[in-house]
Write an enzyme that holds these catalytic residues in place. Sequence first.
Site, PDB file in Angstrom:
ATOM      1  N   VAL A 153      39.284  60.676  89.384  1.00  0.00           N
ATOM      2  CA  VAL A 153      38.270  61.639  88.967  1.00  0.00           C
ATOM      3  C   VAL A 153      38.059  62.606  90.120  1.00  0.00           C
ATOM      4  O   VAL A 153      37.955  62.197  91.278  1.00  0.00           O
ATOM      5  CB  VAL A 153      36.935  60.954  88.625  1.00  0.00           C
ATOM      6  CG1 VAL A 153      35.914  61.992  88.150  1.00  0.00           C
ATOM      7  CG2 VAL A 153      37.125  59.879  87.567  1.00  0.00           C
ATOM      8  N   CYS A 154      38.006  63.909  89.803  1.00  0.00           N
ATOM      9  CA  CYS A 154      37.679  64.917  90.803  1.00  0.00           C
ATOM     10  C   CYS A 154      38.666  64.851  91.983  1.00  0.00           C
ATOM     11  O   CYS A 154      39.870  64.758  91.787  1.00  0.00           O
ATOM     12  CB  CYS A 154      36.226  64.730  91.230  1.00  0.00           C
ATOM     13  SG  CYS A 154      35.470  66.118  92.089  1.00  0.00           S
ATOM     14  N   THR A 155      38.157  64.845  93.210  1.00  0.00           N
ATOM     15  CA  THR A 155      39.033  64.844  94.380  1.00  0.00           C
ATOM     16  C   THR A 155      39.663  63.487  94.647  1.00  0.00           C
ATOM     17  O   THR A 155      40.431  63.346  95.597  1.00  0.00           O
ATOM     18  CB  THR A 155      38.265  65.300  95.632  1.00  0.00           C
ATOM     19  OG1 THR A 155      37.085  64.489  95.794  1.00  0.00           O
ATOM     20  CG2 THR A 155      37.852  66.759  95.503  1.00  0.00           C
TER      21      THR A 155
END
Length: 213
Positions: free
Chosen positions: A99-101
């Site tokens: 998720v995300c970075t």
Amino acid sequence: MNIVIPLYDGYEPLDVVGPYEVLAHIPGASVRFVGAEKGPVKDALGSLPTYVPATYSQVDHCDVLLIPGGSSVKAMVADDDFLAWVRRVHRRTRFTTSVCTGSLALGAAGLLKGLTATTHWSEVEALASYGAVYTPQRTVRQGKVITSAGVSSGIDMALTLAALLTDDVTAQAIQLLTEYDPQPPFDSGSLAKASDAVRKRVFELMKKRPHNG
């Protein structure tokens, strides 16, 4: 079904809690949090510490590996033992996700070379430096690797994963159970849609965020 989410200090809360809320409803699923050490782990915003009962080194395999983002990723990509563990566990997962970075940790582990992937819009160049091909899609599946964009997209990814692990009806039932029916009051949730004023303001907000990682 064993789902493992590694946490380091500075993890982004919604990256973790959003997918956890969805995945924990999958019949027969067990969601486990692990870290470099046992004990409390600080979130990126500073007020939601999570107790981690086990270290990642205690996990030999899992069905799903989910790596969240946040300032925690800086420590993850600098931890050679952790990256070696990610590579080792990935060999036997049904799905390896981020998720995300969190995708940068997958990239640093060498799992995204030549793959199309996504991440938070602020880290596109970092993702590309690991040999991935960036796309602004919210959820991207490449075989058993699934990446999702910034923060809230982790819920979309988790529902996609729920369907793959069970069936569409079960995933839709979980969506209804959590009443995930987004109707945001503004249409500025992606860089392409945001005005210049909003872009300027978001960078100001990012500079003021606490740094606990």
